[in-house]
Motif scaffolding. Structure first.
Motif, PDB file in Angstrom:
ATOM      1  N   SER A   1       0.900  -1.174  -0.136  1.00 34.06           N
ATOM      2  CA  SER A   1      -0.045   0.138  -0.007  1.00 34.06           C
ATOM      3  C   SER A   1       0.763   1.163   0.154  1.00 34.06           C
ATOM      4  O   SER A   1       2.106   1.234   0.178  1.00 34.06           O
TER       5      SER A   1
ATOM      6  N   SER B   1      -1.033   8.987  -1.521  1.00 34.78           N
ATOM      7  CA  SER B   1       0.140   9.181  -2.245  1.00 34.78           C
ATOM      8  C   SER B   1       1.067  10.331  -1.781  1.00 34.78           C
ATOM      9  O   SER B   1       1.907  10.561  -2.644  1.00 34.78           O
TER      10      SER B   1
ATOM     11  N   ILE C   1     -11.015  -2.695  -9.259  1.00 40.00           N
ATOM     12  CA  ILE C   1     -10.562  -1.753  -8.214  1.00 40.00           C
ATOM     13  C   ILE C   1     -11.516  -2.009  -7.062  1.00 40.00           C
ATOM     14  O   ILE C   1     -12.778  -1.549  -7.440  1.00 40.00           O
TER      15      ILE C   1
ATOM     16  N   HIS D   1      -4.093   3.827  -1.054  1.00 40.37           N
ATOM     17  CA  HIS D   1      -4.475   2.830  -2.213  1.00 40.37           C
ATOM     18  C   HIS D   1      -3.174   1.760  -2.349  1.00 40.37           C
ATOM     19  O   HIS D   1      -2.414   2.314  -1.795  1.00 40.37           O
TER      20      HIS D   1
ATOM     21  N   SER E   1      -2.229  -2.468  -3.679  1.00 39.04           N
ATOM     22  CA  SER E   1      -2.599  -3.661  -4.285  1.00 39.04           C
ATOM     23  C   SER E   1      -2.375  -4.932  -3.449  1.00 39.04           C
ATOM     24  O   SER E   1      -1.720  -4.861  -2.447  1.00 39.04           O
TER      25      SER E   1
ATOM     26  N   ALA F   1      -6.279  -3.986  -7.292  1.00 42.53           N
ATOM     27  CA  ALA F   1      -6.043  -2.730  -6.828  1.00 42.53           C
ATOM     28  C   ALA F   1      -6.918  -2.448  -5.789  1.00 42.53           C
ATOM     29  O   ALA F   1      -8.230  -2.882  -6.014  1.00 42.53           O
TER      30      ALA F   1
ATOM     31  N   ILE G   1      -8.643   0.599  -2.713  1.00 43.02           N
ATOM     32  CA  ILE G   1      -8.834   1.976  -2.527  1.00 43.02           C
ATOM     33  C   ILE G   1      -9.542   1.967  -1.011  1.00 43.02           C
ATOM     34  O   ILE G   1     -10.393   1.008  -0.827  1.00 43.02           O
TER      35      ILE G   1
ATOM     36  N   THR H   1      -4.197   5.380  -8.123  1.00 41.63           N
ATOM     37  CA  THR H   1      -4.563   3.945  -8.513  1.00 41.63           C
ATOM     38  C   THR H   1      -4.476   3.741 -10.108  1.00 41.63           C
ATOM     39  O   THR H   1      -3.680   2.768 -10.450  1.00 41.63           O
TER      40      THR H   1
ATOM     41  N   PRO I   1      -0.718   1.920  -9.855  1.00 38.93           N
ATOM     42  CA  PRO I   1      -1.570   0.878  -9.220  1.00 38.93           C
ATOM     43  C   PRO I   1      -0.559  -0.082  -8.530  1.00 38.93           C
ATOM     44  O   PRO I   1      -1.038  -0.513  -7.525  1.00 38.93           O
TER      45      PRO I   1
END
Length: 319
Positions: free
Chosen positions: A4, A29, A150, A172, A174, A188, A190, A242, A246
């Motif tokens: 993550s 992010s 997602i 976010h 994976s 992926a 979120i 994402t 991703p």
């Protein structure tokens, strides 16, 4: 093993620009200490990893109690992203999402990304309790499709998640998914929390007075729901991250575990004329007085963040 991308905050504020990035939505992010330079002069580097492409379902996992109206606000936003169901009014959410296509052009991707609303899972009995860890978020995300998907976990206002309202409003990442024909797929995910009762000044600005920095009156939420409209802002930002990063090796700048991405490279910017404490010269609904910058399906209006446009090296806004 799940991976993550989390946001990290710092108490050492180097400039007013850092201040507004701190009070603005806390994206998975974003690493705030990386915002010393003007984000419009920063180029997000491509690290040669896979981008999401083809037809991708966005599955919504609702954890806790949400009103039907709140679920409709978010699900209509997802539907609005698709150019196959464009809003008749402009500017639109679909137009905003088109900025992400520039990343695919630069990566020479032959399969453009097409998002559609997938399944919705309601978990109203708080089966994992009201205090969740990141591991449990991934566990909840796995309840959605595990291929070409997602999976979005949305937690209610009475649910606490590690780091929520402290240094992040969402994440976010994976995780390994289903094994199909001997091949293990990644999906992926979120997570976004409803901050209305816990930290709206941190995660739902500009629809609430900010916790820190320049103080200005809060704006009217376009769907008359500070919590849900704030979730849309965070979800929009994380969806852009994402799509373009991703698996942690797509487009980003900075450290891989806390990079700047498509939306977090433009903190606090929603329209032209934005500056710390001011979201920009937004559109205003003549009837309700609410502020927005994008039209969606079913007559919806939304506020979406600026996205970094790699073709112009600027933060792109709709208005």
């Amino acid at each position: 093993m799940a991976s993550s991308v989390d946001s990290k905050s710092t108490h050492f504020i180097l400039s007013l620009f850092l201040l507004i990035s701190f009070i603005n939505v806390c994206f998975a992010s974003r690493k705030l200490t990386a915002l010393v330079q003007d984000p419009q002069n920063q180029l997000l580097q491509y690290h040669k990893g896979a981008l999401l492409s083809g037809k991708i379902s966005v599955n919504l996992i609702w954890y806790g109690k949400f009103k039907p109206s709140q679920r409709a606000i978010v699900s209509d936003f997802i539907t609005s992203l698709s150019s196959t169901t464009p809003s008749k009014s402009h500017p639109s959410v679909a137009q905003w999402w088109k900025t992400t296509e520039e990343y695919y052009h630069l990566a020479n991707s032959k399969k453009p990304l097409s998002l559609n609303l997938g399944k919705q899972v309601l978990i109203e009995n708080y089966s994992l309790g009201k205090s969740l860890t990141q591991k449990q978020i991934v566990q909840l995300a796995s309840k959605g499709e595990q291929k070409d998907a997602i999976n979005v976990v949305l937690t209610a206002s009475d649910v606490v998640v590690d780091g929520f309202c402290v240094n992040r409003c969402g994440t976010h990442g994976s995780s390994k998914g289903a094994i199909i024909k001997g091949k293990t797929y990644k999906f992926a995910y979120i997570w976004v929390g409803n901050s209305e009762t816990r930290c709206p000044g941190y995660c739902a600005w500009p629809f609430h007075q900010p916790i820190y920095g320049p103080q200005s009156p809060p704006l009217g939420a376009p769907n008359n729901d500070v919590g849900a409209d704030g979730m849309v802002i965070n979800l929009a930002s994380l969806l852009a991250g994402t799509a373009t990063n991703p698996f942690g090796n797509g487009y980003y700048q900075g450290e891989a575990d806390a990079p700047l991405e498509a939306a977090s490279a433009c903190p606090g910017v929603y329209a032209k004329g934005a500056y710390p404490g001011y979201a920009g010269d937004l559109l205003v609904d003549k009837t309700t007085g609410a502020s927005y910058n994008a039209h969606g399906t079913n007559g919806r209006k939304y506020l979406v963040p600026a996205l970094y446009d790699p073709s112009t090296s600027t933060c792109s806004t709709l208005v």
